[in-house]
Design a protein around this motif. Structure first.
Motif, PDB file in Angstrom:
ATOM      1  N   VAL A  44       0.820  -1.218   0.000  1.00  0.00           N
ATOM      2  CA  VAL A  44       0.000   0.000   0.000  1.00  0.00           C
ATOM      3  C   VAL A  44       0.854   1.267   0.000  1.00  0.00           C
ATOM      4  O   VAL A  44       0.406   2.325  -0.434  1.00  0.00           O
ATOM      5  CB  VAL A  44      -1.010   0.019   1.180  1.00  0.00           C
ATOM      6  CG1 VAL A  44      -1.978  -1.156   1.074  1.00  0.00           C
ATOM      7  CG2 VAL A  44      -0.310   0.026   2.522  1.00  0.00           C
ATOM      8  N   ILE A  45       2.077   1.166   0.454  1.00  0.00           N
ATOM      9  CA  ILE A  45       2.965   2.334   0.511  1.00  0.00           C
ATOM     10  C   ILE A  45       3.331   2.809  -0.899  1.00  0.00           C
ATOM     11  O   ILE A  45       3.667   3.974  -1.100  1.00  0.00           O
ATOM     12  CB  ILE A  45       4.216   2.014   1.356  1.00  0.00           C
ATOM     13  CG1 ILE A  45       3.798   1.640   2.783  1.00  0.00           C
ATOM     14  CG2 ILE A  45       5.205   3.169   1.356  1.00  0.00           C
ATOM     15  CD1 ILE A  45       4.901   1.008   3.606  1.00  0.00           C
ATOM     16  N   ASN A  46       3.220   1.941  -1.894  1.00  0.00           N
ATOM     17  CA  ASN A  46       3.531   2.308  -3.274  1.00  0.00           C
ATOM     18  C   ASN A  46       2.633   3.407  -3.814  1.00  0.00           C
ATOM     19  O   ASN A  46       2.990   4.060  -4.790  1.00  0.00           O
ATOM     20  CB  ASN A  46       3.397   1.084  -4.194  1.00  0.00           C
ATOM     21  CG  ASN A  46       4.532   0.129  -4.035  1.00  0.00           C
ATOM     22  OD1 ASN A  46       5.619   0.366  -4.520  1.00  0.00           O
ATOM     23  ND2 ASN A  46       4.289  -0.976  -3.346  1.00  0.00           N
ATOM     24  N   ALA A  47       1.479   3.605  -3.238  1.00  0.00           N
ATOM     25  CA  ALA A  47       0.504   4.545  -3.798  1.00  0.00           C
ATOM     26  C   ALA A  47       0.244   5.744  -2.905  1.00  0.00           C
ATOM     27  O   ALA A  47      -0.806   6.360  -2.985  1.00  0.00           O
ATOM     28  CB  ALA A  47      -0.803   3.810  -4.083  1.00  0.00           C
ATOM     29  N   THR A  48       1.205   6.095  -2.066  1.00  0.00           N
ATOM     30  CA  THR A  48       1.006   7.269  -1.226  1.00  0.00           C
ATOM     31  C   THR A  48       1.825   8.448  -1.740  1.00  0.00           C
ATOM     32  O   THR A  48       2.848   8.276  -2.394  1.00  0.00           O
ATOM     33  CB  THR A  48       1.413   7.015   0.242  1.00  0.00           C
ATOM     34  OG1 THR A  48       2.825   6.870   0.324  1.00  0.00           O
ATOM     35  CG2 THR A  48       0.720   5.797   0.800  1.00  0.00           C
ATOM     36  N   LYS A  49       1.359   9.628  -1.404  1.00  0.00           N
ATOM     37  CA  LYS A  49       2.071  10.862  -1.754  1.00  0.00           C
ATOM     38  C   LYS A  49       3.171  11.172  -0.736  1.00  0.00           C
ATOM     39  O   LYS A  49       3.846  12.177  -0.849  1.00  0.00           O
ATOM     40  CB  LYS A  49       1.088  12.032  -1.772  1.00  0.00           C
ATOM     41  CG  LYS A  49      -0.005  11.917  -2.787  1.00  0.00           C
ATOM     42  CD  LYS A  49      -0.961  13.091  -2.627  1.00  0.00           C
ATOM     43  CE  LYS A  49      -2.215  12.906  -3.418  1.00  0.00           C
ATOM     44  NZ  LYS A  49      -3.197  13.959  -3.138  1.00  0.00           N
TER      45      LYS A  49
END
Length: 119
Positions: A44-49
């Motif tokens: 999920v960290i792949n899609a954070t700003k």
């Protein structure tokens, strides 16, 4: 061929993020369709700003955002995994959203293949 991707590892600490991205690029070039990318566990960290990599490094979140926007697929983060890591909808990249684990089942059912990247 319609393809779903499951990515279970975070960026920069495991090869899975880069491999999944490069696979998606190659599949699109060959005429296949990426239906969705589902992020689970540290994935999920792949899609954070939140990431701010050095100028000379790749920005994995921005790469996923650009590819998803250009080719019309979503980057979907598991809600339970996101909540455990303090990730909210406001922190998601363009083209990304948080959803339930049932969405992964839907992705697996509606696509010809579901490829998993990560341990």
């Amino acid at each position: 061929m319609n393809i779903g991707i499951l990515l279970k590892e975070g960026p920069y600490n495991h090869q899975a993020s880069d491999t999944a991205y490069k696979f998606a690029e190659a599949a699109i070039r060959k005429g296949h369709r990426i239906d969705a990318v589902f992020l689970y566990n540290d994935g999920v960290i792949n899609a954070t700003k939140l990431g701010d990599p050095p100028q000379d490094d790749r920005n994995i979140a921005e790469r996923w955002s650009a590819l998803a926007t250009e080719h019309g697929f979503e980057v979907l983060a598991c809600i339970a995994a996101s909540k455990r890591r303090g990730i909210t909808d406001e922190l998601m990249i363009k083209g990304g959203s948080i959803t339930g684990l049932g969405t992964l089942t839907d992705i697996a059912i509606r696509n010809d293949r579901l490829l998993t990247f990560g341990d």
